[in-house]
Design an enzyme around this catalytic site. Structure first.
Site, PDB file in Angstrom:
ATOM      1  CG  ASN A 108      -6.702  -0.692   0.893  1.00  0.00           C
ATOM      2  OD1 ASN A 108      -6.080  -0.550  -0.243  1.00  0.00           O
ATOM      3  ND2 ASN A 108      -5.994  -1.440   1.762  1.00  0.00           N
ATOM      4  CG  HIS A 117      -3.813   2.980   2.104  1.00  0.00           C
ATOM      5  ND1 HIS A 117      -4.014   2.936   0.974  1.00  0.00           N
ATOM      6  CD2 HIS A 117      -3.806   2.460   2.847  1.00  0.00           C
ATOM      7  CE1 HIS A 117      -3.701   1.539   0.971  1.00  0.00           C
ATOM      8  NE2 HIS A 117      -3.427   1.198   1.672  1.00  0.00           N
ATOM      9  CB  CYS A 123      -0.952   0.153   1.071  1.00  0.00           C
ATOM     10  SG  CYS A 123      -2.364  -1.282   1.276  1.00  0.00           S
TER      11      CYS A 123
HETATM   12  O1  UT7 Z   1      -3.982  -1.339   3.761  1.00  0.00           O
HETATM   13  C1  UT7 Z   1      -3.055  -1.866   4.120  1.00  0.00           C
HETATM   14  C2  UT7 Z   1      -3.130  -2.490   5.380  1.00  0.00           C
HETATM   15  N1  UT7 Z   1      -4.429  -2.940   6.195  1.00  0.00           N
HETATM   16  C3  UT7 Z   1      -4.770  -1.731   7.192  1.00  0.00           C
HETATM   17  O2  UT7 Z   1      -4.710  -0.554   7.412  1.00  0.00           O
HETATM   18  C4  UT7 Z   1      -6.469  -2.246   7.936  1.00  0.00           C
HETATM   19  C5  UT7 Z   1      -5.673  -2.315   9.110  1.00  0.00           C
HETATM   20  N2  UT7 Z   1      -7.435  -3.106   9.689  1.00  0.00           N
HETATM   21  C6  UT7 Z   1      -8.483  -2.623   9.732  1.00  0.00           C
HETATM   22  O3  UT7 Z   1      -8.811  -1.922   8.942  1.00  0.00           O
HETATM   23  C7  UT7 Z   1      -9.679  -3.347  10.989  1.00  0.00           C
HETATM   24  O4  UT7 Z   1      -8.732  -4.419  11.771  1.00  0.00           O
HETATM   25  C8  UT7 Z   1     -10.385  -4.754  10.226  1.00  0.00           C
HETATM   26  C9  UT7 Z   1     -11.533  -3.689   9.521  1.00  0.00           C
HETATM   27  C10 UT7 Z   1      -9.506  -5.506   9.383  1.00  0.00           C
HETATM   28  C11 UT7 Z   1     -12.095  -5.253  10.838  1.00  0.00           C
HETATM   29  O5  UT7 Z   1     -12.030  -4.075  11.721  1.00  0.00           O
HETATM   30  P1  UT7 Z   1     -11.797  -4.576  13.315  1.00  0.00           P
HETATM   31  O6  UT7 Z   1     -12.451  -3.605  14.341  1.00  0.00           O
HETATM   32  O7  UT7 Z   1     -10.423  -4.987  13.760  1.00  0.00           O
HETATM   33  O8  UT7 Z   1     -13.067  -5.595  13.394  1.00  0.00           O
HETATM   34  P2  UT7 Z   1     -12.536  -7.737  13.850  1.00  0.00           P
HETATM   35  O9  UT7 Z   1     -11.258  -8.013  13.051  1.00  0.00           O
HETATM   36  O10 UT7 Z   1     -11.291  -7.207  15.130  1.00  0.00           O
HETATM   37  O11 UT7 Z   1     -13.445  -8.210  14.188  1.00  0.00           O
HETATM   38  C12 UT7 Z   1     -14.404  -7.815  14.946  1.00  0.00           C
HETATM   39  C13 UT7 Z   1     -15.763  -8.301  14.714  1.00  0.00           C
HETATM   40  C14 UT7 Z   1     -15.474 -10.309  15.205  1.00  0.00           C
HETATM   41  O12 UT7 Z   1     -16.848 -10.685  15.704  1.00  0.00           O
HETATM   42  P3  UT7 Z   1     -16.513 -11.376  17.436  1.00  0.00           P
HETATM   43  O13 UT7 Z   1     -15.534 -12.282  17.197  1.00  0.00           O
HETATM   44  O14 UT7 Z   1     -16.348  -9.593  18.513  1.00  0.00           O
HETATM   45  O15 UT7 Z   1     -17.588 -11.511  17.855  1.00  0.00           O
HETATM   46  C15 UT7 Z   1     -15.428 -10.346  13.810  1.00  0.00           C
HETATM   47  O16 UT7 Z   1     -15.977 -11.804  13.773  1.00  0.00           O
HETATM   48  O17 UT7 Z   1     -16.129  -8.286  13.522  1.00  0.00           O
HETATM   49  C16 UT7 Z   1     -16.420  -9.323  13.002  1.00  0.00           C
HETATM   50  N3  UT7 Z   1     -16.210  -9.119  11.438  1.00  0.00           N
HETATM   51  C17 UT7 Z   1     -17.691  -9.014  10.667  1.00  0.00           C
HETATM   52  N4  UT7 Z   1     -19.032  -8.920  11.067  1.00  0.00           N
HETATM   53  C18 UT7 Z   1     -19.562  -8.342   9.626  1.00  0.00           C
HETATM   54  C19 UT7 Z   1     -14.900  -8.883  10.752  1.00  0.00           C
HETATM   55  N5  UT7 Z   1     -15.696  -8.278   9.679  1.00  0.00           N
HETATM   56  C20 UT7 Z   1     -16.510  -8.491   9.716  1.00  0.00           C
HETATM   57  C21 UT7 Z   1     -18.070  -8.287   8.841  1.00  0.00           C
HETATM   58  N6  UT7 Z   1     -18.789  -8.341   8.667  1.00  0.00           N
HETATM   59  N7  UT7 Z   1     -17.191  -8.393   7.399  1.00  0.00           N
END
Ligand code: UT7
Length: 329
Positions: free
Chosen positions: A286, A256, A116
């Site tokens: 992204n 980004h 990225c």
């Molecule tokens: O470009 C390169 C660099 N990349 C980045 O900068 C990305 C950095 N990371 C992020 O933007 C975030 O970590 C994500 C958007 C990828 C994920 O968001 P988060 O707030 O960190 O969510 P999480 O992975 O901790 O998941 C929270 C909850 C989980 O459920 P439980 O375990 O709390 O019950 C996931 O299973 O949200 C759930 N979840 C979803 N729910 C609905 C994860 N993905 C989804 C989804 N729809 N698509």
């Protein structure tokens, strides 16, 4: 003699027509529009459909438009750098394929891989050739066809990424416009959090790697999120400080587009109002190396000659950085 700087003298972009909406994703994986918008800011992303359509298809459109718009004959271009992690093929380089398609015959061309942060790494590299006086017209492309490495059964990944390409023209300037400063960083210990496991020389493609889904992006979101927020805030503040810029002196932050919460957090750390932060994540998601040139392209009509821009990115590797540009168009 005044110092030669590399000014961005044109920008153009291309995104495919097909918009994959959050509603459509709801039919593919267990997710919902509300979660995606709230947690990431993405509403839709563009997808390049069709067999045999590589990232070059989009990069060619972006470069063709750039040449036309800047009234540049392809024979005048002497360097093409394409930042991408989704090249048409591992070799030859996509930059070469793009040059061939648009009639660039007098340039040397290569790809650069920094995920990225690819566009910032390529922009800085290209600027050095201009600043040294050896090269006069340099095209820097950021392009990725993320749909080619996204697992559309993995809800944590498929909601984030999209396809697109953007390109800028760099030319010498002695009036103070162009790239003023770059601060780029890499930390290989980040390799475990965001990568594509197979397809390289460590794990060449086999039936097993395909079955194990090892050709798709793997991301451990939370540590990447934390590193992105801290990393981008750090380099943005550093570049502002060493160029004696307060938030009010900067007309636009160009971040980004990985997550709207990351963008807001970085803006907040630099005390930057969101009205002056470029955002198009809702439309494209992204697009990896393409996010920054696509932002410049989208906001082009609002930019004025002499505007101070701080571009910043964070990505796989880890790689990150900030570049200070004085807009020269
Ligand atoms: O470009 C390169 C660099 N990349 C980045 O900068 C990305 C950095 N990371 C992020 O933007 C975030 O970590 C994500 C958007 C990828 C994920 O968001 P988060 O707030 O960190 O969510 P999480 O992975 O901790 O998941 C929270 C909850 C989980 O459920 P439980 O375990 O709390 O019950 C996931 O299973 O949200 C759930 N979840 C979803 N729910 C609905 C994860 N993905 C989804 C989804 N729809 N698509």
């Amino acid at each position: 003699m005044s110092k030669i700087q590399a000014a961005i003298t044109g920008v153009h972009g291309y995104v495919p027509d097909y918009a994959l909406t959050n509603k459509e994703l709801e039919t593919m994986v267990d997710t919902n529009d509300e979660w995606i918008v709230e947690r990431t800011g993405v509403r839709e992303r563009r997808i390049l459909k069709g067999e045999g359509q590589g990232v070059s298809v989009m990069a060619i459109e972006a470069v063709r438009g750039l040449l036309e718009k800047t009234n540049t004959d392809p024979s005048e271009i002497d360097l093409v750098i394409c930042a991408t992690v989704t090249p048409d093929m591992l070799f030859p380089d996509t930059a070469n394929l793009v040059a061939d398609a648009v009639g660039i015959k007098n340039a040397f061309c290569f790809d650069l891989s920094a995920a990225c942060s690819g566009f910032l790494f390529a922009l800085t590299t290209g600027s050095k050739f201009v600043e040294s006086g050896t090269h006069k017209k340099v095209i820097v492309i950021g392009a990725d066809k993320m749909s080619s490495i996204v697992d559309y059964t993995d809800r944590s990944i498929c909601i984030l990424f999209g396809d697109g390409a953007g390109a800028v023209l760099l030319e010498p300037n002695t009036e103070g416009y162009g790239i003023q400063d770059s601060y780029l960083k890499s930390d290989g210990s980040g390799q475990y959090y965001l990568y594509q496991k197979a397809g390289g020389s460590r794990h060449p493609a086999t039936a097993e790697t395909v079955l194990a889904k090892e050709h798709y992006i793997y991301q451990n979101g939370r540590p990447v999120y934390k590193a992105a927020v801290n990393g981008m805030a750090d380099v943005v503040l550093k570049v502002m400080e060493r160029n004696h810029l307060a938030a009010d002196d900067v007309n636009w932050m160009v971040p980004h587009q990985a997550n709207i919460r990351i963008i807001e957090s970085v803006a907040n750390s630099a005390k930057f109002p969101m009205e002056r932060v470029m955002v198009n994540i809702h439309k494209y998601g992204n697009t990896t190396a393409a996010t920054l040139p696509l932002c410049l392209w989208d906001y082009e009509s609002q930019l004025k000659k002499g505007d101070n821009l701080i571009l910043t990115a964070f990505g796989g590797g880890f790689t990150w950085g900030a570049v200070y540009v004085k807009w020269g168009v």
